[in-house]
Design a protein around this motif. Structure first.
Motif, PDB file in Angstrom:
ATOM      1  N   ILE A 140       0.791  -1.326   0.210  1.00 23.25           N
ATOM      2  CA  ILE A 140      -0.076  -0.241   0.021  1.00 23.25           C
ATOM      3  C   ILE A 140       0.986   1.236   0.083  1.00 23.25           C
ATOM      4  N   GLY A 141       0.659   2.163  -0.906  1.00 22.23           N
ATOM      5  CA  GLY A 141       1.396   3.413  -1.176  1.00 22.23           C
ATOM      6  C   GLY A 141       0.465   4.562  -0.478  1.00 22.23           C
ATOM      7  N   ILE A 142       0.970   5.287   0.301  1.00 22.24           N
ATOM      8  CA  ILE A 142       0.174   6.349   0.932  1.00 22.24           C
ATOM      9  C   ILE A 142       0.130   7.879   0.131  1.00 22.24           C
ATOM     10  N   SER A 143      -0.682   8.379  -0.324  1.00 17.94           N
ATOM     11  CA  SER A 143      -0.634   9.559  -1.248  1.00 17.94           C
ATOM     12  C   SER A 143      -0.052  10.838  -0.440  1.00 17.94           C
ATOM     13  N   ALA A 144       0.120  11.609  -1.190  1.00 23.53           N
ATOM     14  CA  ALA A 144       0.797  12.790  -0.504  1.00 23.53           C
ATOM     15  C   ALA A 144      -0.248  14.017  -0.230  1.00 23.53           C
ATOM     16  N   ASN A 145      -1.625  13.553  -0.542  1.00 22.77           N
ATOM     17  CA  ASN A 145      -2.583  14.662  -0.410  1.00 22.77           C
ATOM     18  C   ASN A 145      -3.094  14.757   1.162  1.00 22.77           C
ATOM     19  N   ASP A 146      -3.687  16.026   1.383  1.00 23.06           N
ATOM     20  CA  ASP A 146      -3.817  16.534   2.789  1.00 23.06           C
ATOM     21  C   ASP A 146      -5.266  15.884   3.359  1.00 23.06           C
ATOM     22  N   ALA A 147      -5.214  14.777   3.889  1.00 19.01           N
ATOM     23  CA  ALA A 147      -6.286  14.087   4.512  1.00 19.01           C
ATOM     24  C   ALA A 147      -6.080  13.225   5.649  1.00 19.01           C
ATOM     25  N   GLU A 148      -6.957  13.211   6.551  1.00 18.96           N
ATOM     26  CA  GLU A 148      -6.731  12.317   7.720  1.00 18.96           C
ATOM     27  C   GLU A 148      -7.321  10.957   7.251  1.00 18.96           C
ATOM     28  N   GLU A 149      -6.756  10.013   6.762  1.00 15.67           N
ATOM     29  CA  GLU A 149      -7.277   8.699   6.372  1.00 15.67           C
ATOM     30  C   GLU A 149      -6.894   7.522   7.246  1.00 15.67           C
ATOM     31  N   LEU A 150      -7.252   6.339   7.153  1.00 15.58           N
ATOM     32  CA  LEU A 150      -6.799   5.251   7.968  1.00 15.58           C
ATOM     33  C   LEU A 150      -6.582   4.225   6.813  1.00 15.58           C
ATOM     34  N   PHE A 151      -5.526   3.594   7.075  1.00 20.08           N
ATOM     35  CA  PHE A 151      -4.909   2.406   6.155  1.00 20.08           C
ATOM     36  C   PHE A 151      -4.985   1.173   7.050  1.00 20.08           C
ATOM     37  N   VAL A 152      -5.826   0.213   6.545  1.00 20.05           N
ATOM     38  CA  VAL A 152      -6.002  -1.298   7.393  1.00 20.05           C
ATOM     39  C   VAL A 152      -5.654  -2.012   6.545  1.00 20.05           C
ATOM     40  N   VAL A 153      -4.659  -3.174   7.135  1.00 19.67           N
ATOM     41  CA  VAL A 153      -4.512  -4.511   6.433  1.00 19.67           C
ATOM     42  C   VAL A 153      -4.882  -5.367   7.557  1.00 19.67           C
ATOM     43  N   ARG A 154      -5.806  -6.286   7.368  1.00 18.36           N
ATOM     44  CA  ARG A 154      -6.500  -7.217   8.529  1.00 18.36           C
ATOM     45  C   ARG A 154      -6.678  -8.662   8.014  1.00 18.36           C
ATOM     46  N   SER A 155      -6.360  -9.434   8.713  1.00 18.10           N
ATOM     47  CA  SER A 155      -6.786 -10.808   8.536  1.00 18.10           C
ATOM     48  C   SER A 155      -6.565 -11.176   6.939  1.00 18.10           C
ATOM     49  N   ASN A 156      -5.229 -10.979   6.561  1.00 17.22           N
ATOM     50  CA  ASN A 156      -4.995 -11.647   5.301  1.00 17.22           C
ATOM     51  C   ASN A 156      -4.005 -12.918   5.532  1.00 17.22           C
TER      52      ASN A 156
END
Length: 421
Positions: A62-78
Motif C-alpha cells: 500500500i502506497g500512501i498518497s501525499a494529499n492532505d487528508a486524515e485517512e486510515l489504512f487497514v491491512v487485516r486478516s490476510n
C-alpha cells in the motif's frame, strides 16, 4: 485511488515479472491512495518465476498518497505465502508513505498470517512534519520466515509518531546476523514505541543517527526477550534510544554478544531515564558489552526495581557523563561464574549508587565492583547477604552501609567507608 476496499479475494499465479531491478511480483498493490482497507485475502504462488533473479517481491503493498487528508489504512486478516524467496526487497506486507505524507494518517496491521517471508514493513514520511500519526501492529504471526541484511520481521523506517506492537509471533523463523523480530532501520525517528506481549523477542537498532534520538520513549511490557541466535534489544550505536526507556514484567534471557555479533552492543543507550521493573534476568551476560551505556555527555538515571538476576551480570557504564543507579528490592543469585553481579562506572563525572532492600545469595565473586567513579557516592541500605564476598568499590570518595548485618563493603583506593548499624 481513494478509500480503496479490497476484500475476500484469492490471488495466485502473480509471478510473471522477469529479471528487473525496478518491478515487483506482488499479490495486491494499491498505489498512491487516500485510505484503504485490504482484508480477508489469500495471496500465494506470487514468486518463483525463473527470470526473477533480483528477488523483488511484495505480498500486499500500500502506497500512501501525499494529499492532505486524515485517512486510515487497514491491512487485516490476510494470509500471505511467499514460497521461501529471500532478499532485501522481499516483504509480505508493506505500507509506505510518500515523502510528503500528511501527519494525521494512521496505519493498522492486525491479525495477518505470513508464511515464508521477511515479514512486515511500515515506512513513515521523510520528516517530522510528514510523519505517520499512529501505527498499530497487532496479533500478526509469521511462519517459516527468512531474512537477510538488517531487516526485521517487523521493520520500521521514516518518521513515525506513535507505534504500538502487540503479540507479534514468529514460529520456525531464521535470522540473519543483524536480523531480528523488530528492526528500527537507518533514518528511523519515532516519538513513542510500546511493545507488549511478545515472546522470544529480538530487537535490533540499526540507525546511524547519533545526535538525534531514534526513539524518544520506549516501553516494553510482558515480553520474553532472548538473544540465543543473534540480537536481543542490542544496538549498533550508542545514544540512540532516547529520553526514556521502561521495561515492565519481562524475562531477559541470554547474553548480548552471541556468536557472530560484532561492534558496540548495548541493550539500552538512553540519554535520560531507564526503569526496569519486575523483570527476571536469566543467564544474562555482558562482560564485554553493556546493559546500559551512554556517551552523550548527559546525566543518566537507571533503576532496577523488584528484579531477579540468576547466573547473570549487568554492566551500567557512562563513557562521558555521570548519573545515578538505584537497585531496590532485587535478588542476585549465583554470580560466581560471571565474576560480578552488577558493575557500575563512569569514565568522567560521578555515579551515585544506591542499593536497598536487596538480597545477595550464593555468589563467591565480588557482587558489585565499581570503577572510575570519581566524585561518586555509594549507599547500601538494609540488604541481606548470604555470601561472604564483599563489594569492592574503588575511586569513590564516600561509601555508606546501613543495616543490622555484617559489613559487606571493602572500600578501595581513594574511598572512605562509613558503617551505620
Amino acid at each position: 485511488s481513494s478509500q480503496a476496499i479490497i476484500t475476500d479475494n484469492i490471488v495466485r499465479n502473480a509471478n510473471n515479472c522477469d529479471d528487473s531491478t525496478t518491478e515487483y511480483n506482488a499479490g495486491i498493490w494499491v498505489e498512491n491512495t487516500d485510505g484503504a482497507v485490504v482484508s480477508n485475502n489469500h495471496c500465494y504462488d506470487i514468486s518463483g518465476n525463473a527470470g526473477q533473479t533480483s528477488n523483488r517481491l511484495r505480498g500486499i503493498a500500500i502506497g500512501i498518497s501525499a494529499n492532505d487528508a486524515e485517512e486510515l489504512f487497514v491491512v487485516r486478516s490476510n494470509r500471505i505465502e511467499i514460497d521461501g524467496v529471500v532478499g532485501a526487497q522481499v516483504f509480505a506486507l508493506t505500507v509506505g508513505a510518500n515523502s510528503d505524507v500528511n501527519a494525521q494518517r494512521s496505519v493498522s496491521v492486525v491479525d495477518n498470517i505470513i508464511v515464508g517471508s521477511a515479514g512486515i514493513s511500515v515506512a513513515g514520511g521523510s520528516s517530522d512534519a510528514t510523519r505517520l500519526r499512529l501505527v498499530d501492529i497487532r496479533s500478526n504471526t509469521i511462519f517459516d520466515g527468512a531474512q537477510t541484511g538488517n531487516n526485521g520481521y517487523c521493520s520500521l523506517s521514516g518518521h513515525l509518531e506513535n507505534v504500538q506492537i502487540t503479540s507479534l509471533q514468529t514460529d520456525n523463523c531464521a535470522y540473519s546476523q543483524n536480523g531480528s523480530d523488530i528492526a528500527f532501520l537507518d533514518g528511523c525517528t519515532i516519538g513513542s514505541v510500546r511493545i507488549e506481549a511478545c515472546s522470544d523477542l529480538r530487537i535490533y537498532q540499526h540507525s546511524s543517527i547519533i545526535v538525534n534520538e531514534t526513539v524518544q520513549e520506549l516501553v516494553i511490557s510482558n515480553c520474553r526477550i532472548i538473544s540465543k541466535d543473534y540480537n536481543s534489544l542490542s544496538s549498533a550505536y550508542p545514544a540512540i534510544w532516547g529520553d526514556r526507556c521502561v521495561v515492565n514484567n519481562c524475562e531477559i534471557v541470554g547474553g548480548l554478544a552471541a556468536e557472530g555479533d560484532t561492534g558496540n552492543q548495548n541493550m539500552f543507550a538512553a540519554v535520560g531515564t531507564t526503569i526496569v521493573n519486575d523483570t527476571a534476568f536469566i543467564d544474562f551476560s555482558c562482560t564485554t558489552y553493556n546493559f546500559f551505556s551512554t556517551n552523550t555527555g548527559n546525566a543518566f538515571d537507571v533503576s532496577f526495581r523488584n528484579c531477579t538476576f540468576s547466573d547473570s551480570q549487568v554492566t551500567v557504564l557512562a563513557d562521558s557523563s555521570g548519573g545515578r543507579v538505584s537497585v531496590d528490592g532485587c535478588m542476585f543469585d549465583d554470580w560466581s561464574t560471571p565474576g560480578f553481579a552488577l558493575r557500575v562506572g563512569a569514565q568522567a563525572g560521578g555515579v551515585d549508587l544506591v542499593v536497598s532492600r536487596s538480597r545477595f545469595i550464593t555468589g563467591t565473586a565480588t557482587p558489585i565492583p565499581t570503577y572510575n567513579t570519581v566524585e561518586a557516592t555509594a549507599k547500601f541500605i538494609d540488604n541481606e547477604y548470604s555470601s561472604s564476598a564483599l563489594h569492592s568499590l574503588t575511586n569513590g570518595p564516600h561509601v555508606e552501609e546501613t543495616g543490622s548485618g555484617a559489613p559487606s563493603i571493602a572500600a578501595g583506593v581513594g574511598s572512605t567507608l562509613s558503617l551505620i548499624h
